[in-house]
Design an enzyme around this catalytic site. Structure first.
Site, PDB file in Angstrom:
ATOM      1  N   ILE C 111       0.480  -0.977   0.286  1.00  0.00           N
ATOM      2  CA  ILE C 111       0.141  -0.500   0.095  1.00  0.00           C
ATOM      3  C   ILE C 111       0.878   1.618  -0.015  1.00  0.00           C
ATOM      4  O   ILE C 111       0.168   2.257  -0.393  1.00  0.00           O
ATOM      5  CB  ILE C 111      -0.807  -0.176   1.562  1.00  0.00           C
ATOM      6  CG1 ILE C 111      -2.153   0.943   0.512  1.00  0.00           C
ATOM      7  CG2 ILE C 111       0.139   0.343   2.386  1.00  0.00           C
ATOM      8  CD1 ILE C 111      -2.612   0.620  -0.090  1.00  0.00           C
ATOM      9  N   TYR C 121     -11.064  -5.146   0.891  1.00  0.00           N
ATOM     10  CA  TYR C 121     -11.922  -6.148   2.231  1.00  0.00           C
ATOM     11  C   TYR C 121     -12.138  -5.883   3.236  1.00  0.00           C
ATOM     12  O   TYR C 121     -10.668  -5.467   4.049  1.00  0.00           O
ATOM     13  CB  TYR C 121     -11.670  -7.585   2.012  1.00  0.00           C
ATOM     14  CG  TYR C 121     -12.814  -8.561   2.995  1.00  0.00           C
ATOM     15  CD1 TYR C 121     -13.555  -8.779   2.074  1.00  0.00           C
ATOM     16  CD2 TYR C 121     -12.192  -8.979   4.405  1.00  0.00           C
ATOM     17  CE1 TYR C 121     -14.292 -10.123   2.548  1.00  0.00           C
ATOM     18  CE2 TYR C 121     -13.275 -10.182   5.165  1.00  0.00           C
ATOM     19  CZ  TYR C 121     -14.064 -10.413   3.696  1.00  0.00           C
ATOM     20  OH  TYR C 121     -15.175 -11.218   4.680  1.00  0.00           O
ATOM     21  N   SER C 122     -13.174  -5.176   4.122  1.00  0.00           N
ATOM     22  CA  SER C 122     -13.428  -4.337   4.854  1.00  0.00           C
ATOM     23  C   SER C 122     -13.917  -5.562   5.838  1.00  0.00           C
ATOM     24  O   SER C 122     -14.897  -6.199   6.156  1.00  0.00           O
ATOM     25  CB  SER C 122     -14.550  -3.291   5.239  1.00  0.00           C
ATOM     26  OG  SER C 122     -14.379  -2.774   6.337  1.00  0.00           O
ATOM     27  N   HIS C 217       3.386   3.086 -15.669  1.00  0.00           N
ATOM     28  CA  HIS C 217       4.300   3.149 -15.130  1.00  0.00           C
ATOM     29  C   HIS C 217       4.649   3.266 -13.674  1.00  0.00           C
ATOM     30  O   HIS C 217       5.447   2.336 -13.263  1.00  0.00           O
ATOM     31  CB  HIS C 217       3.528   4.589 -15.290  1.00  0.00           C
ATOM     32  CG  HIS C 217       5.187   5.823 -14.636  1.00  0.00           C
ATOM     33  ND1 HIS C 217       6.571   5.443 -15.118  1.00  0.00           N
ATOM     34  CD2 HIS C 217       5.106   6.202 -13.511  1.00  0.00           C
ATOM     35  CE1 HIS C 217       7.135   6.141 -14.040  1.00  0.00           C
ATOM     36  NE2 HIS C 217       6.472   6.860 -13.007  1.00  0.00           N
ATOM     37  N   HIS C 221       7.152   0.318 -11.506  1.00  0.00           N
ATOM     38  CA  HIS C 221       8.067   1.056 -10.319  1.00  0.00           C
ATOM     39  C   HIS C 221       7.732   0.242  -9.175  1.00  0.00           C
ATOM     40  O   HIS C 221       9.073  -0.420  -8.254  1.00  0.00           O
ATOM     41  CB  HIS C 221       7.460   2.044 -10.396  1.00  0.00           C
ATOM     42  CG  HIS C 221       8.037   2.977  -8.794  1.00  0.00           C
ATOM     43  ND1 HIS C 221       9.492   3.909  -9.032  1.00  0.00           N
ATOM     44  CD2 HIS C 221       7.957   3.648  -7.580  1.00  0.00           C
ATOM     45  CE1 HIS C 221       9.964   4.341  -8.206  1.00  0.00           C
ATOM     46  NE2 HIS C 221       9.115   3.726  -6.681  1.00  0.00           N
ATOM     47  N   ARG C 226      10.193  -4.124  -5.762  1.00  0.00           N
ATOM     48  CA  ARG C 226       9.257  -4.980  -4.618  1.00  0.00           C
ATOM     49  C   ARG C 226      10.430  -6.934  -5.316  1.00  0.00           C
ATOM     50  O   ARG C 226       9.654  -7.477  -4.912  1.00  0.00           O
ATOM     51  CB  ARG C 226       7.980  -6.002  -4.775  1.00  0.00           C
ATOM     52  CG  ARG C 226       7.837  -3.750  -3.817  1.00  0.00           C
ATOM     53  CD  ARG C 226       7.690  -3.628  -2.593  1.00  0.00           C
ATOM     54  NE  ARG C 226       7.461  -2.495  -2.287  1.00  0.00           N
ATOM     55  CZ  ARG C 226       7.732  -1.932  -0.857  1.00  0.00           C
ATOM     56  NH1 ARG C 226       8.572  -2.831  -0.564  1.00  0.00           N
ATOM     57  NH2 ARG C 226       6.939  -1.221  -0.584  1.00  0.00           N
TER      58      ARG C 226
END
Lengths: 314, 314, 314, 314
Positions: C111, C121-122, C217, C221, C226
């Protein structure tokens, strides 16, 4: 520098302010705070506020790396480490605000940097001043032949005079017509055209101004792209003055920026393989043909070598 | 407040700083600069830096509207005008930096505000402290029945004790296991597991911390969403403290924020038509059936009325 | 792969769709659209939508460079030119949307890439599934000694078993307590605790899921940071699958990405000077002492050389 | 519409494409894909790609609210719920790409929307076409007197002719000088001035073009601000065409947008109190004096009332 007395007075007044603060301050930047730094013929930049310094970068990095950074001997080493490994978020923790006067065609390039805050003078509300950018003779150049953008050779002084003459003539006439349409003198024989409309035939070299605020990370990105020799001369003039400001504001970050960004070189995977071969002294590196002619030239130039004749053709 | 002596010492030391600056300062904010403002059981916010004030908003607006704003009688009227007409860019010209300690589940909600700069304590580099959030009994509530999210009735004290007991037990055990895996004492009978791995079974109520920097426009957006009664209680606790900071920092903007944002109401097109009918005294407004029951209720509540029985069914 | 029958049914159903479109399509990506690509023990990625392809990058670049690009022989050359010169905006013109199931500690790293759209998902609205990430034995490693982050040597199988055992135990118990607090069975002897609260003592290895949409783009990145060996193993597992998706989707961009980004090397200003000296065959380069020991090592490794003993100390 | 044959050919050719896709498609949008939608005298918008539809918004929302949304009866109700409660992230899941030709002064307003991707025709690389915007007579208006921006009364036809005449004259001459400076015919008696420089005295009503891509959330924000009566007529002309595109693309979202955004009204805290009093029939509401005269007028207009004479003065 065509700044009205009012404007200079405001600068002088702002500069007399002396407040006490618990925030960290940067003496070298306080020194020039609010001052007009001229750029081009009628443009300027002025630092009008700032937040943080080199220590703010370090502080943010240390919260991330926590006790892990205790082994980093000093702040300079940490800043260089961050810059080198593209750990960019700590550089977002310092902020700079500029007041800028710039030609509209420069503003159009500048605004493409989206991660900044901008408040521009509005020609819908207000009347634009009679201020235009004209290049100096030495900056009037021909379209480059070998490149798809940018300028090549300077033109003769006579040609330069003719070109500037044309620009001045068009610009002056457009501005006279603009004033005529605005009809600020309220001549009853004609309407006072809406400002937002009257300005549409003004030229792109008209000066505008804005407040521009961005963080150190984005400022470095701006400077790297716009102080680059491929950037248009006029925006480069601004980027170069901003670099000088940056040097005063965050000298340690600035030094690391030169080392790992502005003066660094990115080698493609193929270029790395070629240099590897060359360092092993294997004669003409086999990978050279995989690079375009331009890439080959640039690679050799990077290391102060001239391209062998055998590789200098497409 | 569980802050180690070291931490408090650093705060005290930072607070002794007194620098001279040409920048504008905000006395009420300087007063609390660096101070720990407790939130929840072990959390806090601290203002660690700021840039600009109400006047910075005005300054940016005046460059936009230029001479056009001369007619605006004073700064307060201009700020209210900007807020009311959603002219948001001048509010980007002021900036706030906080140091925050917060539970991870709160951090996960907070980080969804993307237009901010963040440096978080990294559990890959460093070891997390033995600090966890546990709700107070009064904040342990049942799942609401009429709503899809959020909390309803408080549970009994006995139930609350049982629940907190379970949470403490799980949390304590997980943390003991975390320490065992880290093996900082270097017991040769077991490995020292990588920090990034050892932390993965720690619970979401573990405290983390970060530096968080955002501009006034985005700060208001954060506060509006997170101080809202629909926000989870725990993040609301932070948002409410930030509101108090905002009141000290930019009192004029804060007042306008309450008037035109936090305490304002948005009426849908249909709701406007209904209120129009009602103001004309036309009896039961015809458009009411176009609203959902909940919308009807909210609309009447907005204006301190109770929904007529005839409209209180789906 | 622990996907319920319902979920697999939905995937199968979505895959039977066949629509006619005037938009460009990418066959190799259509082939895998909606399919579950497993990652880690219970995670996955699924491509659920895309916009544009290599040609979209070219199309956007050609509007920028206009007739200027007529001289660029072909699309591949243009894409390589853009990548090499960091002309990044044309790569923003293609977009990818993924459905991802991932452990919360991975979600927290992910994030941090702010320029993306996310719907997660909450656990305020819904109940989290009994799904947790546990590392395989081979991925349980010790904290590195020479580095401030990341993993070093693998632990013994017996140690791995013990560690996974602890994790499973903590995780299982927390989840049982979570269910007890939720009290979905409505046992009248205890309350049904609000979901937003019951979940706070669940561990960070609990799986969550989200829709994640970003442009090419920003995707590059993400992948570059990662899929890097310094990234934590678990997020790298996702990044590597995304690279494979990218290869199917935009093969020409992908190739240029490997050449000029993923497998390229950035040389600092000092490193350029050192290699220049070495290529001239001047023996031990004088600038070497300006680099830290680690920088020296990395520079020599880049070009397949071993550091001379004389330079191998601090 | 001044589009060269080449351009129309390309549109026609692109429209013959028919591909098979597993992605959802929107028939009404496919119908107009690539077509030139004229705006102003020589401008246009063309939809060149899209991703997602109303269902993509629903899909993203359902992953967030999970089982919690099962109670929402249908997709339309869910979309209205999202719009009403400013749950904006699901609207980021659909994306639109336009090709736009627009005058530079419009482009300058448009680009202020930062959360979009743009590739603009570059006058550094390429030569601008001889295409300029001139207002029609009816759109030439006087500066408003009671407002600080925008247009008031139309001017007479004779005045309009005079104004357009001036604009044409300036524009034509500037363009002739531009061509002379470019010297594309390579007349050896004068230089071929660099394109980036020759264009600086072209007027702001010169047409430029770009590819512009944004998500549905940001598109709605754009439309709300730029289709507003306070926006300049020329950008409004574009925003209105984009609204029509939006209506074809995402009809359910569009309907909710009209209800809860475009045609909604925001009441300040004070305005809510005033309306509350009025609904109770308490005669002249006491809070009225807290509003500025303009706010009072607007409030009464919102509900189709005229301001009582006693409140109509400052």
């Amino acid at each position: 520098l065509s700044i009205g007395g009012d404007e200079q007075d405001q600068v002088d007044k702002a500069r007399t302010l002396r407040n006490e603060t618990r925030r960290p301050t940067v003496c070298a930047l306080e020194e020039i705070l609010y001052q007009i730094i001229p750029v081009l013929d009628h443009g300027f930049i002025r630092v009008v506020d700032y937040m943080g310094d080199d220590a703010a970068v370090v502080q943010a990095a240390r919260v991330s790396y926590g006790t892990g950074t205790r082994t980093v001997s000093d702040d300079r080493a940490l800043i260089r480490y961050l810059m080198r490994h593209f750990h960019t978020t700590p550089f977002e923790m310092a902020e700079l605000k500029l007041h800028v006067r710039l030609p509209i065609f420069v503003a159009r390039q500048w605004i493409r940097h989206r991660t900044a805050s901008v408040n521009e003078y509005s020609a819908r509300y207000s009347i634009l001043d009679r201020e235009f950018y004209f290049p100096t003779a030495v900056n009037i150049r021909e379209q480059t032949k070998d490149n798809r953008q940018g300028r090549g050779e300077a033109v003769t002084d006579r040609d330069a005079d003719a070109i500037i003459g044309l620009m001045r003539e068009d610009t002056e006439r457009s501005y006279e017509h603009y004033l005529w349409m605005l009809n600020e003198e309220k001549d009853p024989s004609r309407p006072s055209v809406a400002r937002e409309l009257a300005r549409i035939s003004l030229p792109l070299n008209t000066y505008t101004q804005w407040y521009w605020k961005t963080n150190l990370h984005n400022l470095m990105h701006f400077v790297q792209l716009r102080a680059d020799p491929h950037a248009q001369f006029e925006i480069r003039a601004y980027a170069e003055e901003i670099m000088k400001v940056m040097m005063k504001w965050v000298p340690v970050t600035f030094e690391a920026f030169l080392e790992y960004r502005a003066n660094s070189k990115q080698l493609s995977a193929t270029a790395v393989a070629i240099i590897t071969e060359m360092l092993k002294g294997n004669g003409a590196p086999s990978g050279l043909s995989k690079l375009s002619l331009r890439e080959r030239k640039e690679l050799f130039e990077t290391f102060g070598l001239s391209l062998p004749a055998s590789s200098a053709s497409k």
